[in-house]
Design a protein around this motif. Structure first.
Motif, PDB file in Angstrom:
ATOM      1  N   VAL A  45     -39.601   5.322  61.277  1.00 38.08           N
ATOM      2  CA  VAL A  45     -40.126   5.182  62.630  1.00 38.08           C
ATOM      3  C   VAL A  45     -41.356   6.067  62.794  1.00 38.08           C
ATOM      4  CG1 VAL A  45     -37.850   4.663  63.592  1.00 38.08           C
ATOM      5  CG2 VAL A  45     -38.647   7.042  63.516  1.00 38.08           C
ATOM      6  N   LYS A  46     -41.982   5.935  63.950  1.00 36.82           N
ATOM      7  CA  LYS A  46     -43.103   6.793  64.320  1.00 36.82           C
ATOM      8  C   LYS A  46     -42.798   7.411  65.679  1.00 36.82           C
ATOM      9  CE  LYS A  46     -46.486   3.995  61.793  1.00 36.82           C
ATOM     10  NZ  LYS A  46     -47.708   3.154  61.897  1.00 36.82           N
ATOM     11  N   CYS A  47     -42.896   8.724  65.767  1.00 34.78           N
ATOM     12  CA  CYS A  47     -42.554   9.437  66.989  1.00 34.78           C
ATOM     13  C   CYS A  47     -43.802  10.071  67.594  1.00 34.78           C
ATOM     14  CB  CYS A  47     -41.519  10.523  66.716  1.00 34.78           C
ATOM     15  SG  CYS A  47     -39.994   9.912  65.972  1.00 34.78           S
ATOM     16  N   ALA A  48     -43.989   9.901  68.894  1.00 37.05           N
ATOM     17  CA  ALA A  48     -45.162  10.442  69.581  1.00 37.05           C
ATOM     18  C   ALA A  48     -44.723  11.401  70.679  1.00 37.05           C
ATOM     19  CB  ALA A  48     -46.005   9.310  70.163  1.00 37.05           C
ATOM     20  N   PRO A  49     -45.250  12.632  70.705  1.00 35.78           N
ATOM     21  CA  PRO A  49     -44.944  13.561  71.797  1.00 35.78           C
ATOM     22  C   PRO A  49     -45.815  13.266  73.008  1.00 35.78           C
ATOM     23  CG  PRO A  49     -46.417  14.615  70.234  1.00 35.78           C
ATOM     24  CD  PRO A  49     -46.127  13.238  69.683  1.00 35.78           C
ATOM     25  N   LEU A  50     -45.321  13.591  74.196  1.00 33.23           N
ATOM     26  CA  LEU A  50     -46.131  13.477  75.406  1.00 33.23           C
ATOM     27  C   LEU A  50     -46.860  14.799  75.602  1.00 33.23           C
ATOM     28  CD1 LEU A  50     -46.811  11.580  77.807  1.00 33.23           C
ATOM     29  CD2 LEU A  50     -45.088  12.819  79.122  1.00 33.23           C
ATOM     30  N   LEU A  51     -48.168  14.745  75.742  1.00 31.45           N
ATOM     31  CA  LEU A  51     -48.991  15.946  75.871  1.00 31.45           C
ATOM     32  C   LEU A  51     -49.610  16.005  77.267  1.00 31.45           C
ATOM     33  CD1 LEU A  51     -50.777  15.811  72.391  1.00 31.45           C
ATOM     34  CD2 LEU A  51     -48.659  16.996  72.998  1.00 31.45           C
ATOM     35  N   PHE A  52     -50.003  17.205  77.660  1.00 30.44           N
ATOM     36  CA  PHE A  52     -50.516  17.434  79.008  1.00 30.44           C
ATOM     37  C   PHE A  52     -51.807  18.239  78.960  1.00 30.44           C
ATOM     38  CE2 PHE A  52     -45.927  17.134  79.142  1.00 30.44           C
ATOM     39  CZ  PHE A  52     -45.682  16.277  80.201  1.00 30.44           C
ATOM     40  N   LYS A  53     -52.646  17.991  79.968  1.00 30.78           N
ATOM     41  CA  LYS A  53     -53.824  18.821  80.174  1.00 30.78           C
ATOM     42  C   LYS A  53     -53.532  19.793  81.311  1.00 30.78           C
ATOM     43  CE  LYS A  53     -57.101  15.422  78.350  1.00 30.78           C
ATOM     44  NZ  LYS A  53     -58.324  14.616  78.610  1.00 30.78           N
ATOM     45  N   ILE A 166     -38.478  15.050  74.924  1.00 26.40           N
ATOM     46  CA  ILE A 166     -38.069  13.731  74.477  1.00 26.40           C
ATOM     47  C   ILE A 166     -39.309  13.008  73.941  1.00 26.40           C
ATOM     48  CG2 ILE A 166     -38.350  12.751  76.789  1.00 26.40           C
ATOM     49  CD1 ILE A 166     -35.970  10.917  76.202  1.00 26.40           C
ATOM     50  N   PHE A 167     -39.148  12.232  72.868  1.00 25.13           N
ATOM     51  CA  PHE A 167     -40.265  11.621  72.161  1.00 25.13           C
ATOM     52  C   PHE A 167     -40.206  10.095  72.266  1.00 25.13           C
ATOM     53  CE2 PHE A 167     -39.334  15.705  70.312  1.00 25.13           C
ATOM     54  CZ  PHE A 167     -40.578  16.279  70.074  1.00 25.13           C
ATOM     55  N   LEU A 168     -41.383   9.487  72.321  1.00 26.20           N
ATOM     56  CA  LEU A 168     -41.488   8.034  72.282  1.00 26.20           C
ATOM     57  C   LEU A 168     -41.419   7.582  70.829  1.00 26.20           C
ATOM     58  CD1 LEU A 168     -42.064   5.354  73.829  1.00 26.20           C
ATOM     59  CD2 LEU A 168     -44.489   5.765  73.363  1.00 26.20           C
ATOM     60  N   ILE A 176     -36.179  -4.546  68.695  1.00 24.80           N
ATOM     61  CA  ILE A 176     -36.392  -3.767  69.917  1.00 24.80           C
ATOM     62  C   ILE A 176     -37.300  -2.607  69.508  1.00 24.80           C
ATOM     63  CG2 ILE A 176     -35.301  -2.548  71.824  1.00 24.80           C
ATOM     64  CD1 ILE A 176     -32.743  -4.030  71.231  1.00 24.80           C
ATOM     65  N   PRO A 177     -38.601  -2.772  69.652  1.00 20.01           N
ATOM     66  CA  PRO A 177     -39.548  -1.886  68.964  1.00 20.01           C
ATOM     67  C   PRO A 177     -39.741  -0.496  69.550  1.00 20.01           C
ATOM     68  CG  PRO A 177     -40.719  -3.545  70.227  1.00 20.01           C
ATOM     69  CD  PRO A 177     -39.274  -3.892  70.326  1.00 20.01           C
ATOM     70  N   TYR A 178     -39.285  -0.249  70.794  1.00 16.44           N
ATOM     71  CA  TYR A 178     -39.531   1.069  71.390  1.00 16.44           C
ATOM     72  C   TYR A 178     -38.224   1.706  71.865  1.00 16.44           C
ATOM     73  CZ  TYR A 178     -44.426  -0.170  71.185  1.00 16.44           C
ATOM     74  OH  TYR A 178     -45.672  -0.538  70.734  1.00 16.44           O
ATOM     75  N   ALA A 179     -38.144   3.009  71.668  1.00 17.34           N
ATOM     76  CA  ALA A 179     -36.963   3.776  72.056  1.00 17.34           C
ATOM     77  C   ALA A 179     -37.418   5.209  72.316  1.00 17.34           C
ATOM     78  CB  ALA A 179     -35.904   3.719  70.964  1.00 17.34           C
ATOM     79  N   THR A 180     -36.463   6.097  72.571  1.00 18.96           N
ATOM     80  CA  THR A 180     -36.778   7.517  72.709  1.00 18.96           C
ATOM     81  C   THR A 180     -35.869   8.319  71.794  1.00 18.96           C
ATOM     82  OG1 THR A 180     -35.234   7.793  74.576  1.00 18.96           O
ATOM     83  CG2 THR A 180     -37.536   7.286  75.102  1.00 18.96           C
ATOM     84  N   LEU A 181     -36.334   9.502  71.420  1.00 18.87           N
ATOM     85  CA  LEU A 181     -35.578  10.376  70.521  1.00 18.87           C
ATOM     86  C   LEU A 181     -35.556  11.778  71.091  1.00 18.87           C
ATOM     87  CD1 LEU A 181     -34.217  10.488  67.613  1.00 18.87           C
ATOM     88  CD2 LEU A 181     -36.398  11.476  66.852  1.00 18.87           C
ATOM     89  N   GLU A 182     -34.377  12.395  71.062  1.00 15.63           N
ATOM     90  CA  GLU A 182     -34.243  13.775  71.524  1.00 15.63           C
ATOM     91  C   GLU A 182     -33.102  14.446  70.786  1.00 15.63           C
ATOM     92  OE1 GLU A 182     -31.927  14.057  75.489  1.00 15.63           O
ATOM     93  OE2 GLU A 182     -32.918  12.100  75.558  1.00 15.63           O
ATOM     94  N   GLU A 183     -33.029  15.745  70.920  1.00 10.93           N
ATOM     95  CA  GLU A 183     -31.952  16.522  70.309  1.00 10.93           C
ATOM     96  C   GLU A 183     -30.615  16.148  70.942  1.00 10.93           C
ATOM     97  OE1 GLU A 183     -30.538  21.245  70.234  1.00 10.93           O
ATOM     98  OE2 GLU A 183     -32.401  20.645  71.215  1.00 10.93           O
ATOM     99  N   GLU A 184     -29.559  16.111  70.142  1.00 10.79           N
ATOM    100  CA  GLU A 184     -28.219  15.892  70.689  1.00 10.79           C
ATOM    101  C   GLU A 184     -27.646  17.226  71.123  1.00 10.79           C
ATOM    102  OE1 GLU A 184     -23.810  13.979  69.691  1.00 10.79           O
ATOM    103  OE2 GLU A 184     -25.332  14.085  68.109  1.00 10.79           O
ATOM    104  N   LEU A 185     -27.198  17.301  72.364  1.00  9.93           N
ATOM    105  CA  LEU A 185     -26.612  18.531  72.890  1.00  9.93           C
ATOM    106  C   LEU A 185     -25.122  18.540  72.588  1.00  9.93           C
ATOM    107  CD1 LEU A 185     -28.437  18.775  76.344  1.00  9.93           C
ATOM    108  CD2 LEU A 185     -29.117  19.715  74.125  1.00  9.93           C
ATOM    109  N   MET A 186     -24.679  19.564  71.893  1.00 10.40           N
ATOM    110  CA  MET A 186     -23.283  19.673  71.488  1.00 10.40           C
ATOM    111  C   MET A 186     -22.505  20.545  72.467  1.00 10.40           C
ATOM    112  SD  MET A 186     -23.224  17.846  68.792  1.00 10.40           S
ATOM    113  CE  MET A 186     -24.133  17.291  67.354  1.00 10.40           C
TER     114      MET A 186
END
Length: 320
Positions: A45-53, A166-168, A176-186
């Motif tokens: 997959v390819k993961c993209a972070p959301l960035l801010f100015k 969370i990452f795109l 289903i080409p788009y999803a999100t990825l994040e750490e699993e909280l245990m």
């Protein structure tokens, strides 16, 4: 996947191949070493972070795609209106954010059904749902960073909650080409507040994490002059995820949330300040319950004195 030492014949394969469990069974296991097999589907997959100015509300953009490999369980463990959550493990890539084998959650926004990849409209909706989730959660994360800076100026405040990033995710080979990825909280997952600024789990009403979440809601509400509210504060301990944002219908400074404006009204009506609100110098948003002022009324007329009645006297005359 498997774990094996480099001296083992299998060890030379770790960086070049993704072996399935069927292949591993056919291989002769080396002595004194164990082979760990994780059931799931391997995917690049390819993961993209959301960035801010500087203005993180109106200046948001997705950064460069980072290649990664994941191994995802086939059966989902959670389901919402437009998505399903799958446990996955990072096999490679996404460093230094995650290390190999890190447990993560892949949230698949299933508005796109199997076999509809060529339907551009559905793919567009699939992208928008995944991107919106990234916008909302990562924007709330920026707010809680600012909240943390303020809270740390007060030594008594202690540890501050964190909203995880969370990452795109772009899945080129998937229908289903788009999803999100994040750490699993245990651990024990708790909903600290649900849209109204009060802890929903009564057994945790006095929890430190829950009160700090509600104070964070109050802080954001105050600093946006009642135009933005972070809702659905939930997670494990001080780590939070899956939050929402409510704004007016027209948005706030170019940003539109994913929750109804009525959530702001509920918060305004029901939030009760706690000690962490007081430590931050936040004033109560509840109207003061002062006694109603007496209205001026016309003076009552004084009763007029009544004339005394003369006693009735009978005159008895004697007969002549």
């Amino acid at each position: 996947m498997y774990q094996c030492c480099l001296s083992c014949p299998l060890g030379t394969l770790t960086s070049e191949f993704h072996l399935t469990s069927d292949v591993l069974i056919e291989l002769i296991p080396c002595q004194n070493h164990t082979v760990e097999v994780v059931e799931g589907v391997s995917e690049d997959v390819k993961c993209a972070p959301l960035l801010f100015k500087d203005d993180f509300l109106s200046e948001q953009y997705f950064g460069e795609n980072q290649p990664a490999s994941i191994m995802t369980e086939q059966i989902h463990f959670g389901e919402g209106m437009h998505r399903r959550a799958f446990r996955t493990k990072l096999v490679g890539g996404m460093q230094p954010t995650f290390t190999a084998g890190h447990p993560c959650v892949l949230k698949v926004h299933n508005v796109v059904s199997q076999g509809t990849k060529k339907n551009e409209d559905l793919i567009h909706k699939n992208y928008n749902l995944a991107a919106e989730e990234c916008y909302v959660q990562n924007t709330a994360r920026e707010y809680i960073k600012a909240y943390t800076s303020v809270a740390k100026t007060t030594e008594e405040f202690g540890e501050v909650p964190e909203i995880i990033p969370i990452f795109l995710v772009h899945r080129p080979s998937n229908d289903i080409p788009y999803a999100t990825l994040e750490e699993e909280l245990m651990g024990d997952f708790v909903k600290y507040s649900v849209k109204d600024g009060k802890e929903i789990n009564l057994t945790r009403r006095d929890s430190e994490a829950g009160q700090k979440c509600c104070a964070f809601q109050h802080w954001v509400y105050h600093n946006t002059e009642g135009n933005l509210l972070v809702t659905d504060m939930q997670g494990v301990g001080m780590k939070l995820t899956d939050v929402g944002i409510a704004t007016p219908k027209k948005g706030y400074k170019g940003f539109k949330g994913n929750c109804a404006t009525s959530f702001i009204d509920q918060f305004k009506a029901l939030h009760q300040c706690n000690k962490f609100c007081e430590l931050l110098g936040l004033k109560s948003i509840q109207p003061s319950l002062s006694k109603p002022k007496r209205t001026a009324t016309a003076p009552k007329p004084k009763p007029q004195p009544q004339a005394k009645k003369k006693p009735f006297v009978f005159n008895l005359k004697s007969k002549s």
